[in-house]
Write a protein that holds these residues in place. Structure first.
Motif, short mmCIF file in Angstrom:
data_model
loop_
_atom_site.label_atom_id
_atom_site.label_comp_id
_atom_site.label_asym_id
_atom_site.label_seq_id
_atom_site.Cartn_x
_atom_site.Cartn_y
_atom_site.Cartn_z
N LEU A 174 42.87 -72.75 41.99
CA LEU A 174 42.90 -71.89 40.69
C LEU A 174 44.18 -72.13 40.10
O LEU A 174 45.24 -72.01 40.80
CB LEU A 174 42.28 -70.43 41.04
N GLY A 175 44.31 -72.21 38.78
CA GLY A 175 45.48 -72.15 37.94
C GLY A 175 46.13 -73.53 38.51
O GLY A 175 47.48 -73.44 38.61
N SER A 176 45.15 -74.45 38.53
CA SER A 176 45.93 -75.88 38.86
C SER A 176 46.93 -76.53 38.35
O SER A 176 47.50 -77.45 38.42
CB SER A 176 44.72 -76.86 39.24
N TYR A 233 38.50 -78.98 43.32
CA TYR A 233 38.03 -78.75 41.72
C TYR A 233 39.23 -77.94 41.34
O TYR A 233 39.50 -76.88 41.88
CB TYR A 233 36.64 -77.72 41.57
N GLY A 234 39.94 -78.60 40.26
CA GLY A 234 41.15 -77.87 40.02
C GLY A 234 40.81 -77.11 38.49
O GLY A 234 40.34 -77.75 37.56
N ILE A 235 41.02 -75.62 38.46
CA ILE A 235 40.48 -75.18 37.38
C ILE A 235 41.71 -74.43 36.82
O ILE A 235 42.69 -73.53 37.37
CB ILE A 235 39.47 -73.66 37.96
N GLY A 251 45.80 -71.32 45.43
CA GLY A 251 46.52 -71.04 44.40
C GLY A 251 48.00 -71.15 44.47
O GLY A 251 48.54 -70.52 45.43
N LEU A 252 48.49 -72.13 43.82
CA LEU A 252 50.04 -72.34 44.09
C LEU A 252 50.80 -71.92 42.61
O LEU A 252 50.65 -72.30 41.71
CB LEU A 252 50.20 -73.78 44.13
N LEU A 304 46.04 -63.57 37.93
CA LEU A 304 45.32 -64.50 38.52
C LEU A 304 45.43 -64.54 40.13
O LEU A 304 44.38 -64.76 40.75
CB LEU A 304 45.67 -66.10 37.97
N ALA A 305 46.59 -64.08 40.55
CA ALA A 305 46.86 -64.10 42.02
C ALA A 305 45.76 -62.91 42.62
O ALA A 305 44.96 -63.15 43.67
CB ALA A 305 48.16 -63.83 42.34
N PRO A 306 45.79 -61.69 42.10
CA PRO A 306 45.08 -60.60 42.72
C PRO A 306 43.27 -61.04 42.40
O PRO A 306 42.55 -60.72 43.37
CB PRO A 306 45.24 -59.34 41.85
#
Length: 602
Positions: free
Chosen positions: A181-183, A201-203, A382-383, A389-391
């Motif tokens: 997520l958040g790629s 899958y990078g979103i 998620g990096l 987006l983190a929570p």
């Protein structure tokens, strides 16, 4: 599931809440420092309101504290624990009970060191986790890949460390699918796919990022092929060198044997078999060939897709004078068809290990099956996921049964939405970035945007004693007083931006800023501007000292946000293991903490 050791023991929810309560007790007093805005430093008399000490004293103590913490981190922790046992939570020693002002910078410095993430004792050592996930497996050597050739050093460090951990977790669960997520630019996704053979899958919410990631992944694949070509050439060189040495030996022996055969009787010549023309072929040569081929193709099953195509055919390794064309040569047309079939098979197997960039805005209620049609048991990662987006990554993890594990490194705390920041403002939002856990919700705890913004100053914690951008802050604070007194504006929603770096002097800075704010800068003579500058210049050290207070306090705000997320995950019933891990070197990547959670095995 891979053979593994038990996962490290982590603190339970009760212990984490106790840490959280202690931290809140300190922050209730200290948060006013984090929430003060340096723009209003002079207009609101911030130093006089919050600090009852000379700025020289504050600067001296904090610089010494930072130097000691860097030189002797272990001793600092022991000292903090000793002080804690003797009453570090005796807050009147730090803040005045009546005025709430800071009165002891020494006690303050000790408290912020103790209540930072590292010293709270809530981190699980990465080495312990890595050992548990790896179990009895041999260390994966992989290939001699140098991602810093196509990433900057910071990103290369982050991607290598995180991808290795994610691969270990994937092996632990025996799964192949990863959702990033958040790629963004797709560095992590590409690396997971290319090096570890995972289906990723990078979103990302940005269509520009998605298209950029596709192009970047194409270039990375080309880069990867170069490495394989180099590896193939290196292996070819080694094996051919061995073959040539063996060939010389065989030719000498072959010549000697032929001479002996030619001198023998015709009857003996008629009785000779093929093996007589291939001396020791069935033993030494074949053994040599087998050893070379095994050495070339010893790769773990996870990296099958990365192995270069068979570097040699059997015929390439045999001595040239020891081959009968009828026995060993293959027609070119047939060989071509064989190669085509083999390459087709390799291509099909490689298609299973792909990286697919997708564009979608992710919220806590996002339905992944609508975005990913072949959703299966997977990991979510998620990096440096930004803001909410983190929570939301953690919420999606807890809600979707297919997601077996999560590894999340958050950032941009100032962009988090806060449930209790504007209690009188109506909102339709149901799920907020902060707080997440039940305890902080019951407390109706609010950090405030300025405090969350100051938490980002933890990015500067390594360089805190090496000089801060004081002059740019000073220019902005004096400008605010000019705007208030000369233009009658107390609050302004517009931002000055990065005018400082484009200015040659303070008057130049003021004029450019006023113009950007839509104010008439011609009504202000340069003498008036310089009068303000001279008025506040002797107090510049106050601003420097106050900003340093905010910087050293920043890790405590970060600790609060991370503890909130840990407690939220501990509150969920189906989660078997939760930990906070220092994943990166903070010198290379200051936002270095990863929250990792794994669900119970079915």
């Amino acid at each position: 599931m891979a053979a593994s050791f038990p996962l490290p023991v982590t603190q339970d929810l009760f212990a984490l809440r106790a840490k959280l309560q202690e931290l809140l007790q300190f922050l209730r007093k200290a948060l006013s420092i984090s929430n003060a805005h340096t723009v209003d430093f002079y207009t609101e008399s911030v130093w006089e309101q919050l600090v009852d000490l000379p700025p020289e004293t504050v600067l001296g103590v904090l610089r010494k504290s930072v130097a000691e913490a860097e030189a002797r981190p272990l001793e600092a922790r022991l000292l903090a624990e000793a002080e804690r046992q003797s009453g570090i939570t005796n807050f009147p020693k730090i803040f005045c009970e009546t005025s709430q002002k800071l009165v002891s910078v020494e006690a303050f410095a000790l408290a912020v060191r103790y209540y930072s993430v590292q010293n709270l004792g809530i981190c699980t050592p990465f080495e312990q986790l890595h050992t548990a996930l790896q179990g009895s497996k041999k260390q994966r050597t992989g290939e001699n890949v140098k991602p810093d050739e196509f990433m900057n050093l910071k990103k290369s460090h982050e991607v290598q460390a995180m991808s290795e951990l994610i691969s270990s977790i994937a092996d632990y669960y025996g799964i192949k699918q990863v959702i990033d997520l958040g790629s963004g630019k797709g560095y992590l996704s590409s690396f997971l796919s290319l090096k570890y053979g995972l289906k990723v899958y990078g979103i990302d919410s940005s269509n520009t990022n998605t298209h950029g990631a596709e192009e970047r992944n194409r270039k990375l694949k080309k880069h990867w092929k170069v490495y394989h070509t180099r590896s193939k050439l290196d292996a070819n060189g080694l094996a051919l060198k061995m073959t040539k040495e063996r060939k010389v030996q065989d030719e000498i022996k072959y010549k000697v044997d032929i001479e002996g055969i030619c001198n023998s009787s015709p009857a003996n010549q008629e009785k000779m078999s093929t093996s007589d023309f291939l001396p020791d072929f069935s033993n030494s040569v074949i053994s040599n060939i087998r050893t070379q081929m095994e050495n070339l193709h010893v790769y773990s099953h996870q990296e099958e897709n990365l192995c270069f195509e068979n570097a040699f055919s059997l015929i390439d390794l045999l001595p040239t004078n020891a081959i009968e064309p009828a026995l060993f040569q293959t027609p070119k047309t047939k060989m071509s068809e064989t190669n085509k079939e083999r390459r087709k098979h390799i291509s099909k197997s490689s298609e299973l290990n792909i990286y697919s960039p997708l564009t979608s805005v992710i919220t806590a209620d996002s339905q992944l099956q609508d975005i990913i049609k072949d959703l299966e048991d997977c990991l979510m990662v998620g990096l440096h996921t930004c803001g909410d987006l983190a929570p939301n990554t953690l919420r999606i993890f807890t809600a979707k049964s297919e997601i077996k594990g999560v590894c999340s490194v958050g950032c941009c705390y100032h962009l988090l939405s806060e449930e209790f920041e504007n209690p009188h403002k109506e909102s339709t939002q149901e799920k907020w970035g902060f707080p997440m856990c039940q305890y902080l919700k019951e407390e109706r705890w609010c950090c405030g945007r300025n405090a969350r913004m100051s938490a980002c100053l933890a990015l500067e914690r390594v360089a805190v004693g090496q000089g801060l951008p004081t002059e740019s802050l000073f220019f902005r604070a004096v400008l605010q007083d000019i705007i208030k007194e000369c233009y009658g504006i107390t609050k302004c929603d517009r931002h000055v931006g990065k005018i400082y770096s484009k200015s040659s002097s303070f008057p130049d800075y003021v004029r450019k800023s006023l113009k950007k704010l839509g104010l008439d800068e011609s009504k202000l003579p340069e003498k008036v501007i310089m009068d303000y500058y001279e008025k506040y210049k002797p107090r510049m050290n106050e601003l420097e000292a106050f900003n340093m207070l905010k910087v050293v306090l920043a890790p405590c705000i970060e600790a609060l946000i991370l503890l909130d997320r840990l407690c939220y995950l501990k509150e969920q019933e189906d989660i078997a293991w939760v930990a906070l891990v220092k994943l990166f070197d903070p010198v290379k990547s200051p936002r270095c903490y990863a929250i990792i959670a794994l669900k119970k095995q079915q």
